[in-house]
Scaffold this motif. Structure first.
Motif, PDB file in Angstrom:
ATOM      1  N   GLY A  77      14.684  58.033  32.139  1.00 16.35           N
ATOM      2  CA  GLY A  77      14.229  57.816  33.504  1.00 16.35           C
ATOM      3  C   GLY A  77      12.967  56.980  33.586  1.00 16.35           C
ATOM      4  N   TYR A  78      12.576  56.369  32.475  1.00 13.56           N
ATOM      5  CA  TYR A  78      11.413  55.483  32.492  1.00 13.56           C
ATOM      6  C   TYR A  78      11.565  54.442  31.388  1.00 13.56           C
ATOM      7  CZ  TYR A  78       9.803  58.715  28.810  1.00 13.56           C
ATOM      8  OH  TYR A  78       9.711  59.495  27.693  1.00 13.56           O
ATOM      9  N   ALA A  79      10.833  53.328  31.559  1.00 13.71           N
ATOM     10  CA  ALA A  79      10.915  52.232  30.591  1.00 13.71           C
ATOM     11  C   ALA A  79      10.051  52.531  29.375  1.00 13.71           C
ATOM     12  CB  ALA A  79      10.453  50.926  31.239  1.00 13.71           C
ATOM     13  N   LEU A  80      10.585  52.169  28.232  1.00 16.88           N
ATOM     14  CA  LEU A  80       9.829  52.310  26.982  1.00 16.88           C
ATOM     15  C   LEU A  80       9.175  50.986  26.582  1.00 16.88           C
ATOM     16  CD1 LEU A  80      12.416  54.414  24.952  1.00 16.88           C
ATOM     17  CD2 LEU A  80      10.189  55.207  25.785  1.00 16.88           C
ATOM     18  N   PHE A  81       9.715  49.888  27.117  1.00 17.14           N
ATOM     19  CA  PHE A  81       9.202  48.577  26.750  1.00 17.14           C
ATOM     20  C   PHE A  81       9.065  47.716  28.001  1.00 17.14           C
ATOM     21  CE2 PHE A  81      11.510  50.216  23.114  1.00 17.14           C
ATOM     22  CZ  PHE A  81      10.607  50.007  22.066  1.00 17.14           C
ATOM     23  N   GLU A  82       8.084  46.837  27.979  1.00 21.10           N
ATOM     24  CA  GLU A  82       7.940  45.805  28.998  1.00 21.10           C
ATOM     25  C   GLU A  82       8.501  44.506  28.421  1.00 21.10           C
ATOM     26  OE1 GLU A  82       3.803  45.658  29.780  1.00 21.10           O
ATOM     27  OE2 GLU A  82       3.727  47.637  30.760  1.00 21.10           O
ATOM     28  N   ARG A  83       9.248  43.794  29.255  1.00 21.80           N
ATOM     29  CA  ARG A  83       9.842  42.545  28.799  1.00 21.80           C
ATOM     30  C   ARG A  83       8.975  41.382  29.257  1.00 21.80           C
ATOM     31  NH1 ARG A  83      12.783  47.364  28.647  1.00 21.80           N
ATOM     32  NH2 ARG A  83      14.721  47.036  27.432  1.00 21.80           N
ATOM     33  N   GLU A  84       8.461  40.651  28.290  1.00 21.69           N
ATOM     34  CA  GLU A  84       7.626  39.494  28.598  1.00 21.69           C
ATOM     35  C   GLU A  84       8.160  38.272  27.848  1.00 21.69           C
ATOM     36  OE1 GLU A  84       3.606  40.384  27.569  1.00 21.69           O
ATOM     37  OE2 GLU A  84       3.330  41.820  29.212  1.00 21.69           O
ATOM     38  N   ARG A  85       8.751  37.343  28.603  1.00 21.12           N
ATOM     39  CA  ARG A  85       9.295  36.110  28.027  1.00 21.12           C
ATOM     40  C   ARG A  85      10.237  36.381  26.863  1.00 21.12           C
ATOM     41  NH1 ARG A  85       3.802  33.899  27.122  1.00 21.12           N
ATOM     42  NH2 ARG A  85       2.857  34.110  29.139  1.00 21.12           N
ATOM     43  N   GLY A  86      11.111  37.363  27.084  1.00 17.50           N
ATOM     44  CA  GLY A  86      12.119  37.671  26.086  1.00 17.50           C
ATOM     45  C   GLY A  86      11.646  38.550  24.944  1.00 17.50           C
ATOM     46  N   ARG A  87      10.389  38.921  24.982  1.00 16.04           N
ATOM     47  CA  ARG A  87       9.861  39.795  23.928  1.00 16.04           C
ATOM     48  C   ARG A  87       9.604  41.185  24.499  1.00 16.04           C
ATOM     49  NH1 ARG A  87       8.232  37.312  19.392  1.00 16.04           N
ATOM     50  NH2 ARG A  87       6.808  39.029  18.919  1.00 16.04           N
ATOM     51  N   LEU A  88       9.642  42.194  23.617  1.00 22.75           N
ATOM     52  CA  LEU A  88       9.409  43.581  24.021  1.00 22.75           C
ATOM     53  C   LEU A  88       7.981  43.984  23.689  1.00 22.75           C
ATOM     54  CD1 LEU A  88      12.693  45.359  22.814  1.00 22.75           C
ATOM     55  CD2 LEU A  88      12.152  44.417  25.075  1.00 22.75           C
ATOM     56  N   LYS A  89       7.361  44.665  24.621  1.00 24.23           N
ATOM     57  CA  LYS A  89       6.019  45.201  24.405  1.00 24.23           C
ATOM     58  C   LYS A  89       6.070  46.705  24.687  1.00 24.23           C
ATOM     59  CE  LYS A  89       1.225  44.912  25.975  1.00 24.23           C
ATOM     60  NZ  LYS A  89       0.290  44.260  26.950  1.00 24.23           N
ATOM     61  N   THR A 145       5.309  50.405  25.701  1.00 19.92           N
ATOM     62  CA  THR A 145       4.441  51.049  26.683  1.00 19.92           C
ATOM     63  C   THR A 145       3.658  52.184  26.003  1.00 19.92           C
ATOM     64  OG1 THR A 145       6.095  52.676  27.314  1.00 19.92           O
ATOM     65  CG2 THR A 145       6.136  50.556  28.484  1.00 19.92           C
ATOM     66  N   ALA A 146       2.696  52.750  26.744  1.00 15.94           N
ATOM     67  CA  ALA A 146       1.941  53.890  26.218  1.00 15.94           C
ATOM     68  C   ALA A 146       2.870  55.065  25.939  1.00 15.94           C
ATOM     69  CB  ALA A 146       0.847  54.285  27.208  1.00 15.94           C
ATOM     70  N   ARG A 147       3.866  55.256  26.800  1.00 14.09           N
ATOM     71  CA  ARG A 147       4.836  56.325  26.584  1.00 14.09           C
ATOM     72  C   ARG A 147       5.630  56.093  25.294  1.00 14.09           C
ATOM     73  NH1 ARG A 147       7.186  56.817  32.762  1.00 14.09           N
ATOM     74  NH2 ARG A 147       5.778  58.478  33.501  1.00 14.09           N
ATOM     75  N   ALA A 148       5.991  54.841  25.049  1.00 13.73           N
ATOM     76  CA  ALA A 148       6.741  54.520  23.829  1.00 13.73           C
ATOM     77  C   ALA A 148       5.903  54.824  22.588  1.00 13.73           C
ATOM     78  CB  ALA A 148       7.163  53.058  23.845  1.00 13.73           C
ATOM     79  N   ARG A 149       4.618  54.453  22.626  1.00 13.71           N
ATOM     80  CA  ARG A 149       3.761  54.722  21.463  1.00 13.71           C
ATOM     81  C   ARG A 149       3.599  56.220  21.226  1.00 13.71           C
ATOM     82  NH1 ARG A 149       1.127  50.092  23.530  1.00 13.71           N
ATOM     83  NH2 ARG A 149      -0.328  51.382  24.729  1.00 13.71           N
ATOM     84  N   ALA A 150       3.466  56.997  22.306  1.00 11.38           N
ATOM     85  CA  ALA A 150       3.351  58.453  22.164  1.00 11.38           C
ATOM     86  C   ALA A 150       4.644  59.047  21.615  1.00 11.38           C
ATOM     87  CB  ALA A 150       2.999  59.081  23.511  1.00 11.38           C
ATOM     88  N   LEU A 151       5.781  58.537  22.130  1.00 16.07           N
ATOM     89  CA  LEU A 151       7.071  59.028  21.643  1.00 16.07           C
ATOM     90  C   LEU A 151       7.282  58.654  20.178  1.00 16.07           C
ATOM     91  CD1 LEU A 151       9.802  60.374  22.155  1.00 16.07           C
ATOM     92  CD2 LEU A 151      10.660  58.146  22.986  1.00 16.07           C
ATOM     93  N   PHE A 152       6.836  57.456  19.811  1.00 12.79           N
ATOM     94  CA  PHE A 152       7.003  57.006  18.432  1.00 12.79           C
ATOM     95  C   PHE A 152       6.235  57.905  17.452  1.00 12.79           C
ATOM     96  CE2 PHE A 152       5.839  54.059  14.899  1.00 12.79           C
ATOM     97  CZ  PHE A 152       7.117  53.890  14.398  1.00 12.79           C
ATOM     98  N   ASP A 153       5.050  58.351  17.852  1.00  9.22           N
ATOM     99  CA  ASP A 153       4.282  59.266  16.994  1.00  9.22           C
ATOM    100  C   ASP A 153       5.090  60.534  16.704  1.00  9.22           C
ATOM    101  OD1 ASP A 153       2.170  57.516  16.882  1.00  9.22           O
ATOM    102  OD2 ASP A 153       1.015  58.501  18.465  1.00  9.22           O
TER     103      ASP A 153
END
Length: 301
Positions: A46-58, A60-68
Motif C-alpha cells: 500500500g505504499y511505494a518502496l522506490f521513487e522513479r527518477e529518469r528510469g532509475r530507482l531511489k 525510500t526511507a521505508r525501503a531502507r527500514a524494511l531492508f534492515d
C-alpha cells in the motif's frame, strides 16, 4: 496480505544491486518479470518502496527500514542453513551431556580428551545436575546422554553400565593410618570422619556397614560433594570413604588413597533417552568413558 518470499527476495535483490537490471542478473530472471514482482509487493504494502527518477530507482526511507529487517532475517536464515549443513557432518556434531557434578569433575575430562582428539570439530555441552532434576530432565529427552550413580529405571530411558569399582578411603598423608596398605572398618573406630550428606545413598550404605559391625566413628562434618569431602580430609579434619573416581582426581602429596578390606560397590551408569534422535557421538563417548576411567590405586602412594 499475500506477500510471498519471492517478493521479499526481489526487494532484497533490488536494494543490493541498486537497479532492476542488476537485480534481474542476481536472480537469473528477466527485468519485466522482476519489475512486475516489485510492483506487486508495493501494491500489497500500500505504499511505494522506490521513487522513479529518469528510469532509475531511489529507495525510500521505508525501503531502507524494511531492508534492515530483511537483512537480519536473511542472516538468521544463513545461520540456519549453516547449522543444517553442519548437522550432516559427523565431525561437526554437538553432544549435550547431563551429568552428576562429581562425574563432570572426575570421569568426563579424560574421556572427553579422547573423544575430541578423534573428533576435533565436535562440540560438547555439559550440564551438571543432581537427582531428582537429573532424572526428570533425561526422562524429558532434553539431553543426548546422562551420567549418574546407582541409576534406577526411568520412563523413556535406557540404563547402560559404564563402570563398577569399590569405594576407597582417603586420608591426610601424615595420618597414622596412611602407613597401611589396606584399611578395615575397625581401623576407623574413634576416628574423626567426614561424611557425605545424610540423603546420599552411598552415605547410607557406608553408615549401614559400620552399624552392622558395631564400629563407632566420630562424625564431624558432612557435605553433599565428594570433592569437598576430599578437600576437608586434605586439611586434616578427618578421614573419609568416597568413590574411587573423585579420590583419584583429588589424590596428591597431601592426600592419599587406600583400598578397603570390604567391598562397597560404586557404579556409574549411562542414561540414554529412547525418544531423542540418535547422536552418533554417544557411542564414541561411552567407549572413551570405559577406557579413560582414572585408577585410584595408581595415585594412592
Amino acid at each position: 496480505m499475500d506477500i510471498q518470499h519471492r517478493h521479499i527476495e526481489v526487494f532484497r535483490a533490488v536494494m543490493t544491486a541498486g537497479s532492476v537490471t542488476g537485480a534481474a542478473a542476481l536472480l537469473h530472471t528477466s527485468q519485466p518479470t522482476l519489475s512486475r514482482d516489485l510492483a506487486r509487493l508495493e501494491h500489497l504494502l500500500g505504499y511505494a518502496l522506490f521513487e522513479r527518477e529518469r528510469g532509475r530507482l531511489k529507495a525510500t526511507a521505508r525501503a531502507r527500514a524494511l531492508f534492515d529487517e530483511v537483512e537480519r532475517s536473511f542472516q538468521g536464515l544463513a545461520r540456519v542453513i549453516e547449522r543444517a549443513e553442519a548437522l550432516g557432518r559427523s565431525e561437526d556434531a554437538e553432544l549435550s551431556l547431563l551429568s552428576l557434578p562429581a562425574l563432570s569433575h572426575a570421569l568426563l575430562p579424560a574421556a572427553l580428551q579422547q573423544l575430541l582428539a578423534a573428533n576435533p570439530s565436535a562440540r560438547v555441552s555439559i550440564t551438571p545436575a543432581e537427582p531428582p532434576l537429573l532424572d526428570a530432565w533425561i526422562s524429558e529427552q532434553r539431553f543426548d546422554l546422562g551420567l549418574a550413580e546407582q541409576a534406577t529405571p526411568l520412563p523413556g530411558v535406557r540404563v547402560e553400565p559404564v563402570l563398577e569399582a569399590d569405594e576407597v578411603a582417603v586420608l591426610p598423608a601424615d595420618h597414622a593410618l596412611a602407613s597401611r596398605k589396606r584399611l578395615a572398618l575397625k581401623d576407623f573406630a574413634g576416628q574423626h570422619f567426614i561424611s557425605l550428606a545424610e540423603d546420599d545413598p552411598y552415605r547410607r550404605e557406608i553408615d549401614a556397614r559400620f552399624d552392622a559391625a558395631g564400629i563407632q566413628r566420630r562424625l564431624r562434618v558432612q557435605t553433599h560433594s565428594a570433592v569437598a569431602v576430599c578437600e576437608l580430609v586434605r586439611t586434616g579434619l578427618g578421614v573419609a570413604i568416597v568413590n574411587p573416581l573423585t579420590a583419584a582426581a583429588c589424590a596428591g602429596s597431601d592426600l592419599v588413597v587406600r583400598p578397603l578390606s570390604v567391598s562397597i560397590p560404586y557404579r556409574v551408569s549411562a542414561l540414554i533417552p529412547l525418544h531423542r534422535p540418535a547422536q552418533p557421538l554417544v557411542d564414541a563417548l561411552l567407549s572413551a568413558l570405559r577406557r579413560a576411567r582414572p585408577s585410584a590405586s595408581s595415585r594412592s602412594a
